[in-house]
Motif scaffolding. Structure first.
Motif, PDB file in Angstrom:
ATOM      1  N   TYR A 477      39.278  37.862  51.561  1.00 57.17           N
ATOM      2  CA  TYR A 477      38.437  36.676  51.795  1.00 57.17           C
ATOM      3  C   TYR A 477      39.195  35.442  51.323  1.00 57.17           C
ATOM      4  CZ  TYR A 477      35.182  40.415  52.460  1.00 57.17           C
ATOM      5  OH  TYR A 477      34.602  41.563  52.916  1.00 57.17           O
ATOM      6  N   TYR A 478      39.365  34.501  52.226  1.00 55.52           N
ATOM      7  CA  TYR A 478      40.195  33.328  51.917  1.00 55.52           C
ATOM      8  C   TYR A 478      39.702  32.638  50.648  1.00 55.52           C
ATOM      9  CZ  TYR A 478      42.549  28.889  52.133  1.00 55.52           C
ATOM     10  OH  TYR A 478      43.313  27.806  51.811  1.00 55.52           O
ATOM     11  N   GLY A 479      40.609  32.416  49.728  1.00 56.36           N
ATOM     12  CA  GLY A 479      40.266  31.694  48.498  1.00 56.36           C
ATOM     13  C   GLY A 479      39.760  32.608  47.398  1.00 56.36           C
ATOM     14  N   MET A 480      39.497  33.871  47.726  1.00 60.50           N
ATOM     15  CA  MET A 480      39.012  34.783  46.686  1.00 60.50           C
ATOM     16  C   MET A 480      40.222  35.411  46.005  1.00 60.50           C
ATOM     17  SD  MET A 480      36.281  37.814  46.963  1.00 60.50           S
ATOM     18  CE  MET A 480      36.231  39.070  45.725  1.00 60.50           C
ATOM     19  N   ARG A 481      40.561  34.854  44.867  1.00 61.00           N
ATOM     20  CA  ARG A 481      41.737  35.343  44.135  1.00 61.00           C
ATOM     21  C   ARG A 481      41.276  35.881  42.793  1.00 61.00           C
ATOM     22  NH1 ARG A 481      46.616  31.462  45.847  1.00 61.00           N
ATOM     23  NH2 ARG A 481      46.050  31.365  48.036  1.00 61.00           N
ATOM     24  N   ASP A 482      41.864  36.959  42.382  1.00 57.28           N
ATOM     25  CA  ASP A 482      41.450  37.541  41.111  1.00 57.28           C
ATOM     26  C   ASP A 482      42.557  38.456  40.612  1.00 57.28           C
ATOM     27  OD1 ASP A 482      38.632  37.906  39.539  1.00 57.28           O
ATOM     28  OD2 ASP A 482      39.944  39.663  39.337  1.00 57.28           O
ATOM     29  N   PRO A 483      42.916  38.301  39.309  1.00 52.75           N
ATOM     30  CA  PRO A 483      44.017  39.126  38.794  1.00 52.75           C
ATOM     31  C   PRO A 483      43.707  40.624  38.804  1.00 52.75           C
ATOM     32  CG  PRO A 483      43.016  37.766  37.044  1.00 52.75           C
ATOM     33  CD  PRO A 483      42.424  37.331  38.330  1.00 52.75           C
ATOM     34  N   SER A 484      42.444  40.996  38.943  1.00 52.82           N
ATOM     35  CA  SER A 484      42.111  42.434  39.022  1.00 52.82           C
ATOM     36  C   SER A 484      42.643  43.041  40.321  1.00 52.82           C
ATOM     37  CB  SER A 484      40.598  42.616  38.974  1.00 52.82           C
ATOM     38  OG  SER A 484      40.023  42.061  40.149  1.00 52.82           O
ATOM     39  N   ARG A 485      42.936  42.220  41.289  1.00 54.32           N
ATOM     40  CA  ARG A 485      43.423  42.636  42.604  1.00 54.32           C
ATOM     41  C   ARG A 485      42.473  43.627  43.282  1.00 54.32           C
ATOM     42  NH1 ARG A 485      48.720  40.520  41.862  1.00 54.32           N
ATOM     43  NH2 ARG A 485      49.478  41.008  43.948  1.00 54.32           N
ATOM     44  N   VAL A 486      41.159  43.436  43.094  1.00 56.64           N
ATOM     45  CA  VAL A 486      40.211  44.384  43.693  1.00 56.64           C
ATOM     46  C   VAL A 486      40.094  44.143  45.197  1.00 56.64           C
ATOM     47  CG1 VAL A 486      38.850  44.748  41.603  1.00 56.64           C
ATOM     48  CG2 VAL A 486      38.228  42.869  43.158  1.00 56.64           C
ATOM     49  N   ARG A 487      39.554  45.143  45.887  1.00 56.33           N
ATOM     50  CA  ARG A 487      39.360  45.053  47.345  1.00 56.33           C
ATOM     51  C   ARG A 487      38.637  43.768  47.717  1.00 56.33           C
ATOM     52  NH1 ARG A 487      39.659  50.575  47.967  1.00 56.33           N
ATOM     53  NH2 ARG A 487      40.358  51.226  50.048  1.00 56.33           N
ATOM     54  N   GLY A 488      39.151  43.076  48.714  1.00 53.38           N
ATOM     55  CA  GLY A 488      38.523  41.833  49.165  1.00 53.38           C
ATOM     56  C   GLY A 488      39.259  40.603  48.674  1.00 53.38           C
ATOM     57  N   THR A 489      40.058  40.767  47.593  1.00 53.58           N
ATOM     58  CA  THR A 489      40.816  39.601  47.126  1.00 53.58           C
ATOM     59  C   THR A 489      42.043  39.398  48.029  1.00 53.58           C
ATOM     60  OG1 THR A 489      42.172  40.949  45.641  1.00 53.58           O
ATOM     61  CG2 THR A 489      40.173  39.954  44.698  1.00 53.58           C
ATOM     62  N   GLU A 490      42.531  38.191  48.013  1.00 56.03           N
ATOM     63  CA  GLU A 490      43.776  37.926  48.753  1.00 56.03           C
ATOM     64  C   GLU A 490      44.927  38.753  48.195  1.00 56.03           C
ATOM     65  OE1 GLU A 490      45.105  34.026  49.764  1.00 56.03           O
ATOM     66  OE2 GLU A 490      43.090  33.204  49.748  1.00 56.03           O
ATOM     67  N   GLU A 491      44.896  38.957  46.871  1.00 55.63           N
ATOM     68  CA  GLU A 491      45.977  39.734  46.248  1.00 55.63           C
ATOM     69  C   GLU A 491      46.009  41.156  46.796  1.00 55.63           C
ATOM     70  OE1 GLU A 491      43.880  37.815  44.525  1.00 55.63           O
ATOM     71  OE2 GLU A 491      44.962  36.665  43.013  1.00 55.63           O
ATOM     72  N   ARG A 492      44.805  41.786  46.850  1.00 49.19           N
ATOM     73  CA  ARG A 492      44.757  43.179  47.306  1.00 49.19           C
ATOM     74  C   ARG A 492      45.198  43.265  48.782  1.00 49.19           C
ATOM     75  NH1 ARG A 492      42.355  47.369  44.854  1.00 49.19           N
ATOM     76  NH2 ARG A 492      42.122  49.224  46.135  1.00 49.19           N
ATOM     77  N   ARG A 547      42.906  28.846  60.096  1.00 48.39           N
ATOM     78  CA  ARG A 547      44.370  29.049  60.112  1.00 48.39           C
ATOM     79  C   ARG A 547      45.023  28.664  58.795  1.00 48.39           C
ATOM     80  NH1 ARG A 547      41.468  30.592  64.406  1.00 48.39           N
ATOM     81  NH2 ARG A 547      42.768  31.012  66.213  1.00 48.39           N
ATOM     82  N   ARG A 548      44.273  28.713  57.713  1.00 43.13           N
ATOM     83  CA  ARG A 548      44.883  28.479  56.401  1.00 43.13           C
ATOM     84  C   ARG A 548      45.481  29.798  55.931  1.00 43.13           C
ATOM     85  NH1 ARG A 548      39.599  25.834  53.704  1.00 43.13           N
ATOM     86  NH2 ARG A 548      38.802  27.796  54.529  1.00 43.13           N
ATOM     87  N   PRO A 549      46.760  29.778  55.526  1.00 44.86           N
ATOM     88  CA  PRO A 549      47.427  31.028  55.166  1.00 44.86           C
ATOM     89  C   PRO A 549      46.862  31.654  53.898  1.00 44.86           C
ATOM     90  CG  PRO A 549      48.959  29.155  55.046  1.00 44.86           C
ATOM     91  CD  PRO A 549      47.648  28.603  55.506  1.00 44.86           C
ATOM     92  N   LYS A 550      46.715  32.969  53.932  1.00 44.63           N
ATOM     93  CA  LYS A 550      46.347  33.718  52.719  1.00 44.63           C
ATOM     94  C   LYS A 550      47.643  34.202  52.071  1.00 44.63           C
ATOM     95  CE  LYS A 550      42.285  35.419  55.200  1.00 44.63           C
ATOM     96  NZ  LYS A 550      41.593  36.630  55.695  1.00 44.63           N
ATOM     97  N   LEU A 551      47.506  34.853  50.937  1.00 44.93           N
ATOM     98  CA  LEU A 551      48.721  35.310  50.231  1.00 44.93           C
ATOM     99  C   LEU A 551      49.564  36.254  51.084  1.00 44.93           C
ATOM    100  CD1 LEU A 551      47.334  35.986  46.622  1.00 44.93           C
ATOM    101  CD2 LEU A 551      48.760  34.067  47.393  1.00 44.93           C
ATOM    102  N   ALA A 552      48.907  37.009  51.973  1.00 46.28           N
ATOM    103  CA  ALA A 552      49.647  37.985  52.792  1.00 46.28           C
ATOM    104  C   ALA A 552      50.601  37.309  53.782  1.00 46.28           C
ATOM    105  CB  ALA A 552      48.659  38.873  53.538  1.00 46.28           C
ATOM    106  N   TYR A 553      50.433  36.016  53.991  1.00 49.80           N
ATOM    107  CA  TYR A 553      51.295  35.291  54.938  1.00 49.80           C
ATOM    108  C   TYR A 553      52.760  35.437  54.525  1.00 49.80           C
ATOM    109  CZ  TYR A 553      52.669  31.354  58.016  1.00 49.80           C
ATOM    110  OH  TYR A 553      53.238  30.558  58.992  1.00 49.80           O
ATOM    111  N   ALA A 554      53.018  35.179  53.247  1.00 48.60           N
ATOM    112  CA  ALA A 554      54.407  35.230  52.762  1.00 48.60           C
ATOM    113  C   ALA A 554      54.957  36.657  52.829  1.00 48.60           C
ATOM    114  CB  ALA A 554      54.466  34.712  51.326  1.00 48.60           C
TER     115      ALA A 554
END
Ligand code: ADA
Length: 564
Positions: A477-492, A547-554
């Motif tokens: 989910y765009y903008g949902m960032r969390d160091p836990s990297r749980v499902r749904g975060t950009e990190e995960r 069209r705003r890039p999420k972390l997965a873009y890089a």
């Protein structure tokens, strides 16, 4: 704007873009007298972009006056009406059409100079009448979603050109077929000429009977042309001109843009211009929060440029044929296209809809005939994730692949399957394609799963065929960032994309990988499994709906840039 280049220099053509009257309707009647045209809506456009119609599903009626400068036959072309259209010219129904994503034409044999009324009934409702537009993991918008064009004809006209390049770099050949129609009530003598890269081809004179359709063909070398490729997408105008009854001036023409390239499969690999290629890119829905399915050319090119920026060389038009202006732009930018017919996840029960066979046949024919000349299209596909795991479903896959092959023998065919070891149709296609979601719908290891998939393909009729991972991905989910990297975060999401791409780029037997999906998209508001789509959207985009890039873009950029 109808196309991204001028496709007639002789035939007079105007687009009917702009504001049309619009009324809501409860059912189909033959008269518009009882309706109130409360709205003025933009064409092309989706009615959901009007503040009062954001979720309207049902029937609507578009109306406008058109002015003819001179009397004669006219041709109307509707590039896409979502999803069912009935066209009324001066009170008389002249055409009807099902399916939002392919064009249809209307020939009015004679219209007087002056004002005429053009009415289009549009229906985007779901039900038995619609076997392909069903509540789904994307949105069926409503309206005249692609351009409408009106052309004045001067008698016999070029209905279609089909150009097939062959040969190899430095020694290109071409095969050309042109279809001419005589719409007049009397016989005409025609001759025709084609021009391609400085080469002139001539046919005729030939007598054409009233209403006759005629096929002209040519096959030969085309010296001095450069190849079309992602690195250097060289395009050539192919112009067919028609001359009638000895007139020195052409009375009609059609210009197609073509490119010289080949695509083939051999030895478990895909060859582009004779060399093995790895396809890397994205699945994309034609969807935008401000435009619905009616993206403007500037929004289309932005999408293409974002995909190219990430190092992609392919886009898959999941899950329907795309706007031809998007294909024109892919031709220009050198982005390869997997184009597919319209279907997503239909069960065998849904495939038993009495309209299914006919509606698929029509969309297949229209897709291939209308988009045949685009050099960017390198694969045709059918029936994403439908019932290719049972004998009854196989009959449909076989019939449809044979139909497409009979319309185009130059491009390989595939279908994206999620049936794993239960798939029974790999033998029917040229390329095996898997939709698997390791890390998202399961905790499987992407590399191990990919190797297993190769094994399923080999055991079930796909041995020796190239393989593509046609979908993999994860919600973020765009903008949902969390160091836990749980499902749904950009990190995960970025982690899952990374694990998938690391596995696939390390497997030399793979011929392609396409991330699900390029941008987040709106889905049908629904119950059942659709309720799992938070915010009524599929959030597996690498960019969000704006069209705003999420972390997965890089991440995508890093891995796609590694593949040359
Ligand atoms: C399927 C399907 C896509 C999309 C995706 C997902 O594989 O082909 O249209 O629904 O899954 O997000 O689950």
């Amino acid at each position: 704007m109808e196309r991204m280049y001028k496709n007639h220099a002789v035939r007079e053509s105007v687009t009917l873009d702009g504001l049309w009257d619009f009324a809501l309707a409860n059912d189909r009647t033959t008269t518009t007298d009882t309706l109130t045209f409360d709205y003025r809506l933009m064409v092309p456009g989706c009615w959901e972009t009007h503040p009062s119609l954001r979720t309207y599903r049902g029937m609507g009626v578009y109306r406008r006056q058109v002015r003819m400068e001179r009397s004669g036959p006219i041709r109307l072309e509707f590039k896409g009406v979502s999803h069912t259209a009935s066209v009324i010219w001066d009170g008389v129904e002249v055409a009807s059409h099902y399916n939002a994503y392919t064009a249809f034409q209307v020939i009015v044999p004679f219209a007087e100079a002056g004002e005429h009324e053009l009415v289009v009934w549009v229906d985007n409702s779901f039900g038995e009448h619609s076997s392909l537009h069903v509540p789904n993991d994307y949105y069926t918008y409503g309206g005249l979603i692609r351009p409408v064009v009106m052309e004045s004809l001067n008698g016999p006209f070029v209905e279609r050109i089909a150009f097939s390049p062959s040969g190899k770099i430095g020694a290109w050949r071409g095969m050309l077929e042109a279809e001419i129609i005589n719409p007049d009530g009397e016989a005409r003598e025609i001759r025709a000429e084609a021009e391609l890269a400085g080469k002139k081809i001539a046919w005729g004179p030939i007598r054409m009977e009233p209403g006759q359709s005629l096929k002209l063909d040519w096959d030969g070398d085309v010296p001095g042309v450069r190849e079309w490729s992602p690195k250097s997408p060289q395009l050539y105008d192919l112009n067919v001109l028609v001359y009638v009854d000895g007139d020195e001036r052409a009375s009609d023409d059609l210009i197609e843009r073509v490119g010289f390239r080949t695509i083939s499969t051999d030895d478990g690999r895909i060859q582009f211009n004779g060399e093995d290629i790895v396809l890397k890119g994205f699945n994309r829905h034609e969807d935008h929060p401000m435009a619905g399915a009616s993206l403007t050319p500037s929004l289309m090119i932005q999408d293409i440029d974002l995909m190219l920026d990430m190092g992609a060389n392919m886009v898959r038009t999941s899950h329907y044929p795309n706007d031809e202006r998007f294909l024109d732009l892919c031709d220009e930018r050198g982005l390869l296209v997997w184009e597919e017919n319209h279907a997503r996840g239909l069960s065998i029960e849904q495939m038993r809809n009495p309209n299914f066979i006919g509606q698929c046949e029509e969309v297949n024919r229209e897709m291939v005939n209308q988009h045949y000349n685009h050099p960017c299209i390198v694969l045709w596909a059918i029936l994403n994730e439908c019932a290719s795991d049972c004998e009854e479903g196989r009959v449909h896959y076989k019939r449809q692949l044979e139909q497409i092959r009979s319309l185009d023998s130059t491009r390989p065919l595939t279908f994206a399957s999620h049936h794993r070891a239960n798939e029974i149709c790999f033998d029917l296609a040229d390329i095996v394609s898997f939709n698997l979601y390791p890390g998202w719908y399961s905790d499987e290891d992407p590399g191990q799963l990919c190797d297993l998939a190769r094994g399923w393909a080999d055991a079930k009729g796909g041995a020796g065929k190239p393989m593509i991972m046609s979908e993999f991905g994860a919600d973020g989910y765009y903008g949902m960032r969390d160091p836990s990297r749980v499902r749904g975060t950009e990190e995960r999401q970025a982690d899952i994309i990374e694990a998938n791409l690391a596995a696939y780029t390390a497997r030399p037997y793979l011929s392609g990988m396409l991330i699900w999906q390029f941008c987040d998209c709106r889905v049908t508001e629904g119950t059942g499994w659709l309720i799992t789509r938070a915010g009524t959207q599929n959030s597996k985009g690498i960019v969000d709906r704006y069209r705003r890039p999420k972390l997965a873009y890089a991440v995508a950029k890093k891995y796609y840039s590694l593949i040359k």
